[in-house]
Design a protein around this motif. Structure first.
Motif, short mmCIF file in Angstrom:
data_model
loop_
_atom_site.label_atom_id
_atom_site.label_comp_id
_atom_site.label_asym_id
_atom_site.label_seq_id
_atom_site.Cartn_x
_atom_site.Cartn_y
_atom_site.Cartn_z
N ALA A 24 76.28 -15.30 73.40
CA ALA A 24 76.04 -14.81 72.04
C ALA A 24 76.91 -15.60 71.07
O ALA A 24 78.06 -15.93 71.38
N ALA A 25 76.34 -15.93 69.91
CA ALA A 25 77.07 -16.71 68.91
C ALA A 25 78.05 -15.80 68.18
O ALA A 25 77.87 -15.44 67.01
N GLN A 26 79.09 -15.40 68.92
CA GLN A 26 80.14 -14.52 68.43
C GLN A 26 81.47 -15.04 68.97
O GLN A 26 81.50 -15.74 69.98
N ALA A 69 76.02 -19.66 62.45
CA ALA A 69 74.92 -19.12 63.25
C ALA A 69 74.28 -17.90 62.60
O ALA A 69 74.95 -17.09 61.95
N MET A 70 72.97 -17.79 62.80
CA MET A 70 72.26 -16.59 62.38
C MET A 70 72.69 -15.44 63.29
O MET A 70 72.90 -15.65 64.49
N PRO A 71 72.81 -14.24 62.75
CA PRO A 71 73.17 -13.09 63.59
C PRO A 71 72.14 -12.90 64.72
O PRO A 71 70.95 -13.11 64.53
N GLY A 72 72.66 -12.55 65.89
CA GLY A 72 71.80 -12.27 67.03
C GLY A 72 71.28 -13.50 67.76
O GLY A 72 70.41 -13.39 68.60
N VAL A 92 73.73 -24.15 67.56
CA VAL A 92 73.31 -22.81 67.18
C VAL A 92 72.10 -22.92 66.28
O VAL A 92 71.85 -23.97 65.68
N VAL A 93 71.39 -21.81 66.13
CA VAL A 93 70.32 -21.71 65.15
C VAL A 93 70.94 -21.14 63.89
O VAL A 93 71.69 -20.16 63.93
#
Length: 144
Positions: A24-26, A69-72, A92-93
């Protein structure tokens, strides 16, 4: 998702080791990326200082991309060892139609830690963009 691929070349050719990880992008999973980077640098016989540089550079590159990054969405990281180099690519997107800024303190840190660094962005076709950072670090020459 973790994949590891070992590719054997022709006789006399170097063996390439590639690892791809999607998280996840977190910020939470950054410890995993640092650990993988450090492990690969150790296996590639990097010295202690270069191992620390690789870990910090991977952390900074990922943090830079997570901010865009876009959320999710996912952070996709690829590690590849070649001869005496470790090459890292992360993407990332994003909704942003631009590569990461190169006039920031974080980018200066990256340029100090890596031997080579680049960034890019490509349209994804649905109004989003794939934003990417690639860096490479070479193993120090051992005096002989």
């Amino acid at each position: 998702m973790v994949e590891q691929q070992m590719v054997d070349g022709q006789p006399g050719a170097a063996v390439s080791n590639a690892v791809e990880i999607r998280v996840a992008a977190q910020p939470g999973p950054l410890a995993v990326m640092r650990a993988v980077a450090g492990d690969l640098a150790i296996r590639a016989d990097f010295d202690v200082d270069a191992i620390a540089d690789v870990r910090l550079a991977v952390d900074e590159a990922c943090a830079t991309l997570i901010a865009l990054a876009m959320p999710g969405t996912w952070l996709t990281c690829r590690f590849r060892t070649e001869h005496d180099r470790l090459v890292f690519t992360a993407e990332v997107v994003s909704e942003h139609a631009a590569a990461p800024r190169t006039d920031t303190f974080g980018w200066r840190v990256l340029t100090a830690l890596a031997d080579e660094i680049s960034s890019a962005h490509d349209p994804a076709g649905d109004g989003t963009h794939v934003v990417r950072v690639e860096l490479a670090k070479s193993r120090a020459e051992v005096p002989g």
